[in-house]
Design a protein around this motif. Sequence first.
Motif, PDB file in Angstrom:
ATOM      1  N   ASP A 175       0.836  -1.205   0.000  1.00 38.61           N
ATOM      2  CA  ASP A 175       0.000   0.000   0.000  1.00 38.61           C
ATOM      3  C   ASP A 175       0.870   1.254   0.000  1.00 38.61           C
ATOM      4  O   ASP A 175       0.563   2.255   0.657  1.00 38.61           O
ATOM      5  N   THR A 176       1.959   1.214  -0.758  1.00 38.31           N
ATOM      6  CA  THR A 176       2.888   2.334  -0.820  1.00 38.31           C
ATOM      7  C   THR A 176       2.267   3.504  -1.578  1.00 38.31           C
ATOM      8  O   THR A 176       1.643   3.328  -2.619  1.00 38.31           O
ATOM      9  N   THR A 177       2.439   4.695  -1.040  1.00 41.57           N
ATOM     10  CA  THR A 177       2.011   5.921  -1.708  1.00 41.57           C
ATOM     11  C   THR A 177       3.172   6.456  -2.538  1.00 41.57           C
ATOM     12  O   THR A 177       4.312   6.475  -2.081  1.00 41.57           O
ATOM     13  N   ILE A 178       2.883   6.886  -3.768  1.00 35.95           N
ATOM     14  CA  ILE A 178       3.940   7.330  -4.677  1.00 35.95           C
ATOM     15  C   ILE A 178       3.595   8.707  -5.209  1.00 35.95           C
ATOM     16  O   ILE A 178       2.500   8.934  -5.720  1.00 35.95           O
ATOM     17  N   VAL A 179       4.551   9.629  -5.071  1.00 29.01           N
ATOM     18  CA  VAL A 179       4.423  10.970  -5.640  1.00 29.01           C
ATOM     19  C   VAL A 179       5.616  11.168  -6.568  1.00 29.01           C
ATOM     20  O   VAL A 179       6.769  11.011  -6.150  1.00 29.01           O
ATOM     21  N   LEU A 180       5.353  11.512  -7.818  1.00 28.09           N
ATOM     22  CA  LEU A 180       6.434  11.611  -8.786  1.00 28.09           C
ATOM     23  C   LEU A 180       6.319  12.864  -9.636  1.00 28.09           C
ATOM     24  O   LEU A 180       5.227  13.420  -9.814  1.00 28.09           O
ATOM     25  N   THR A 181       7.455  13.316 -10.129  1.00 25.68           N
ATOM     26  CA  THR A 181       7.487  14.288 -11.215  1.00 25.68           C
ATOM     27  C   THR A 181       8.107  13.583 -12.414  1.00 25.68           C
ATOM     28  O   THR A 181       8.933  12.676 -12.270  1.00 25.68           O
ATOM     29  N   THR A 182       7.689  13.974 -13.598  1.00 24.68           N
ATOM     30  CA  THR A 182       8.237  13.346 -14.792  1.00 24.68           C
ATOM     31  C   THR A 182       8.068  14.270 -15.982  1.00 24.68           C
ATOM     32  O   THR A 182       7.127  15.073 -16.039  1.00 24.68           O
ATOM     33  N   HIS A 183       9.008  14.181 -16.928  1.00 28.45           N
ATOM     34  CA  HIS A 183       8.885  14.892 -18.202  1.00 28.45           C
ATOM     35  C   HIS A 183       8.225  14.004 -19.248  1.00 28.45           C
ATOM     36  O   HIS A 183       7.922  14.478 -20.340  1.00 28.45           O
ATOM     37  N   TYR A 184       8.044  12.720 -18.931  1.00 28.36           N
ATOM     38  CA  TYR A 184       7.415  11.801 -19.865  1.00 28.36           C
ATOM     39  C   TYR A 184       5.907  11.820 -19.633  1.00 28.36           C
ATOM     40  O   TYR A 184       5.395  11.188 -18.706  1.00 28.36           O
TER      41      TYR A 184
END
Length: 319
Positions: A187-196
């Motif tokens: 149940d991991t929470t993921i916050v990301l930035t991406t150029h794709y």
Amino acid sequence: MIDTRDLRRDFHSENGTVHAVRGIDLSVSPGEVVALLGPNGAGKSTTLRMLTTLLPPTSGSAVVAGHDVGTEPVEVRRRIGYIGQGNGSFNGLRVQEELYTQARLYGLDRHTARRRTAELLEQLQLADLSRRDVARLSGGQRRRLDIAMGIVHSPSLVFLDEPSAGLDPQSRSNLWDHMDRMRREQDTTIVLTTHYLDEADLVAERVVVIDHGTIIADGTPDELKSQVSGDLVALELMGVDDAASAADVARAVPDAGEVSVDGTVVQLRVHHGDSTTPELVRALDAAGVRLVATQVRRPSLDDVFLSLTGRSLREGEAA
């Protein structure tokens, strides 16, 4: 898992004050995968650095994993993983030693640290490189090691700042397979930035668009794309005269948006491209217009940014 209120960050220099983040209100629930999108300088990385305690807010508040980033930074760091844009590994160790040392620094006992090291080396395609000096890794290999180091302690919240930059397509796919497994099993929470943008569209269930330090849109990819006025239909004609005639025919389509002509290519937006295009092709044929090819494209996240700001996200990146 994340709750911010009017989060702000200013940078001061002799040339004046830069308001990098201008009041972010953001809530993220456990288990969500959230992508932050915006051009360079929009405030994405600055926001992540504040949420990970690497940069103190100028004002406002942020509670991450149940702890205040300003008054309880150590408790925040115990519970998160952070993979920044720079390299976090040390040149003086071998790959296996580096990852094992990171696990021990997070408080894992020797047995668990060895197990997690072996698991991540295998899952992120580093097993064959385990005895290689970190300094001898390629950029993509080092990026995979940085990712392993950021998640070796199985954090409940992971921040990924451009995680797949420099990775080949197979490594990108393996990375997101691993992240998906963490989310399902832990149940991991993921916050990301991406150029794709295709990556954000594929892996994120929620997209937050940031521009000039503020949130200008927040929703699922489909919700945001539904705000764009229809599918884009492109018609390639035999000649310039055909393009002019095709534009006249296109303007007669009942639900057509603005029609544009660029040389021998005519573009228009319609609500239902798949059903409208065959009718348009028949009308062009009846009018004697010589058509070479047609293409229907669904709205993209870049189209969303264009509709919100008047410019393409890719144009913002280039600027």
